[in-house]
Write a protein that holds these residues in place. Sequence first.
Motif, short mmCIF file in Angstrom:
data_model
loop_
_atom_site.label_atom_id
_atom_site.label_comp_id
_atom_site.label_asym_id
_atom_site.label_seq_id
_atom_site.Cartn_x
_atom_site.Cartn_y
_atom_site.Cartn_z
N ASP A 117 0.86 -1.19 0.00
CA ASP A 117 0.00 0.00 0.00
C ASP A 117 0.89 1.24 0.00
O ASP A 117 1.55 1.55 0.99
N LEU A 118 0.91 1.96 -1.11
CA LEU A 118 1.70 3.17 -1.23
C LEU A 118 0.88 4.36 -0.75
O LEU A 118 -0.15 4.71 -1.32
N GLY A 119 1.34 4.97 0.34
CA GLY A 119 0.66 6.13 0.89
C GLY A 119 -0.43 5.80 1.87
O GLY A 119 -1.13 6.71 2.34
N GLY A 120 -0.57 4.55 2.24
CA GLY A 120 -1.63 4.15 3.16
C GLY A 120 -1.14 3.98 4.59
O GLY A 120 0.04 4.19 4.90
N TYR A 121 -2.09 3.61 5.45
CA TYR A 121 -1.81 3.44 6.88
C TYR A 121 -2.25 2.05 7.32
O TYR A 121 -3.22 1.50 6.81
N ALA A 122 -1.55 1.55 8.32
CA ALA A 122 -1.89 0.23 8.86
C ALA A 122 -3.32 0.20 9.37
O ALA A 122 -4.04 -0.79 9.18
N ARG A 123 -3.77 1.30 9.99
CA ARG A 123 -5.13 1.32 10.56
C ARG A 123 -6.20 1.17 9.47
O ARG A 123 -7.32 0.73 9.76
N GLY A 124 -5.85 1.52 8.24
CA GLY A 124 -6.80 1.36 7.16
C GLY A 124 -7.07 -0.08 6.79
O GLY A 124 -8.07 -0.39 6.13
N TRP A 125 -6.19 -0.99 7.20
CA TRP A 125 -6.34 -2.41 6.89
C TRP A 125 -6.76 -3.23 8.11
O TRP A 125 -6.99 -4.44 8.00
N ALA A 126 -6.86 -2.59 9.25
CA ALA A 126 -7.07 -3.33 10.50
C ALA A 126 -8.39 -4.09 10.53
O ALA A 126 -8.46 -5.21 11.04
N ASN A 127 -9.45 -3.51 9.96
CA ASN A 127 -10.78 -4.12 10.09
C ASN A 127 -11.42 -4.48 8.75
O ASN A 127 -12.64 -4.70 8.71
N VAL A 128 -10.63 -4.53 7.68
CA VAL A 128 -11.22 -4.84 6.38
C VAL A 128 -11.50 -6.34 6.28
O VAL A 128 -10.86 -7.16 6.92
N THR A 129 -12.50 -6.67 5.45
CA THR A 129 -12.85 -8.06 5.19
C THR A 129 -13.04 -8.25 3.70
O THR A 129 -13.85 -7.54 3.10
N PRO A 130 -12.31 -9.18 3.08
CA PRO A 130 -11.24 -9.99 3.69
C PRO A 130 -9.96 -9.17 3.80
O PRO A 130 -9.76 -8.21 3.07
N ARG A 131 -9.08 -9.56 4.71
CA ARG A 131 -7.79 -8.90 4.83
C ARG A 131 -6.78 -9.67 3.98
O ARG A 131 -6.80 -10.89 3.94
N PRO A 132 -5.88 -8.95 3.29
CA PRO A 132 -4.85 -9.63 2.51
C PRO A 132 -4.00 -10.55 3.38
O PRO A 132 -3.91 -10.38 4.59
N HIS A 133 -3.38 -11.51 2.74
CA HIS A 133 -2.48 -12.43 3.44
C HIS A 133 -1.38 -11.66 4.17
O HIS A 133 -1.01 -11.99 5.29
N GLU A 134 -0.88 -10.61 3.51
CA GLU A 134 0.14 -9.75 4.12
C GLU A 134 0.03 -8.36 3.49
O GLU A 134 -0.23 -8.24 2.29
#
Length: 222
Positions: free
Chosen positions: A46-63
Motif C-alpha cells: 500500500d503506497l501512501g496508506g496506513y496500517a489502521r486502514g487495513w485493521a478491520n477490512v474483510t477480507p484482509r490480505p495475506h500480508e
Amino acid sequence: MSISRWVTAHIGDSCSSGSLAAKARQRRWDLFLHHFPDLGDLRVLDLGGYARGWANVTPRPHEVVTLNLDRDDDDTDPGPGIEVVHGDACSPPAWLMGESFDLVYSNSLIEHVGGHARRQQLGDVVRALAPAHWVQVPYRYFPVEAHYLFPGFQFLPVRARAELAQRWPVSTRRSTPADAVGDVLNTEFLSRTEMRHYFPTSKIVDERFLGFTKSLIAVRHA
C-alpha cells in the motif's frame, strides 16, 4: 450544531457510518473486491496508506506492507500480517524494491506527490513492484472538489483557493496564509489523459457518484 460539524459528520467523515463519505468508501471497497476477489491470498504493498486502514477490512490480505512518509502509525500496533515502512512512495528503499508483491494498492496519493516528474516516478514504481495494481485518484472534473467539498474549488486561482482554505468552514484551517498556499499547491487532481499516460497498460475505471465520474482508478490484473 455548526454547519462545518454537520457537513463533516454527514458528508465528509469516512469514519462516520452514516456519512456520504463512508458510503462512498464502502462502494469503492466493493468495486476493489470485484476486481480482486482473491485479496485474502495476496501480498499487498500500500503506497501512501496506513496500517489502521487495513485493521478491520474483510477480507484482509495475506500480508500488507504500508509505505508512507507520514509517521501517524508510529504509536499504533499494526496487528498481525501488517508491516509499516517509512519512506517515499516515488523512491522506495532499495531493499523494498527487491521484494515481491502480488498487488500494489494506492488510494488518493498520486495527486499529492508533487508534479509530473514525481507522478511518472510513482507510476514506474507501481509497475515495477507487482504484476497487478489499483491506483485511485479524485477526478479533476468532478463538480465538487473532494478535499474541501467546495464546488469548482480546483479551478480557482491559487490565491482564491488559499483564502478559501483558511475560511471555508468545512476545511482544515491552516495557521498562516503561506501554509494554506502550500496546501493547495500540494494537491493536483488528474484527468483521464494523464492517468492513461502514467499507467499506459492499465484499464482506467470510473468511480461514479450521481452519474458523474468522481474518481479514476488505474487497474491492472496479473
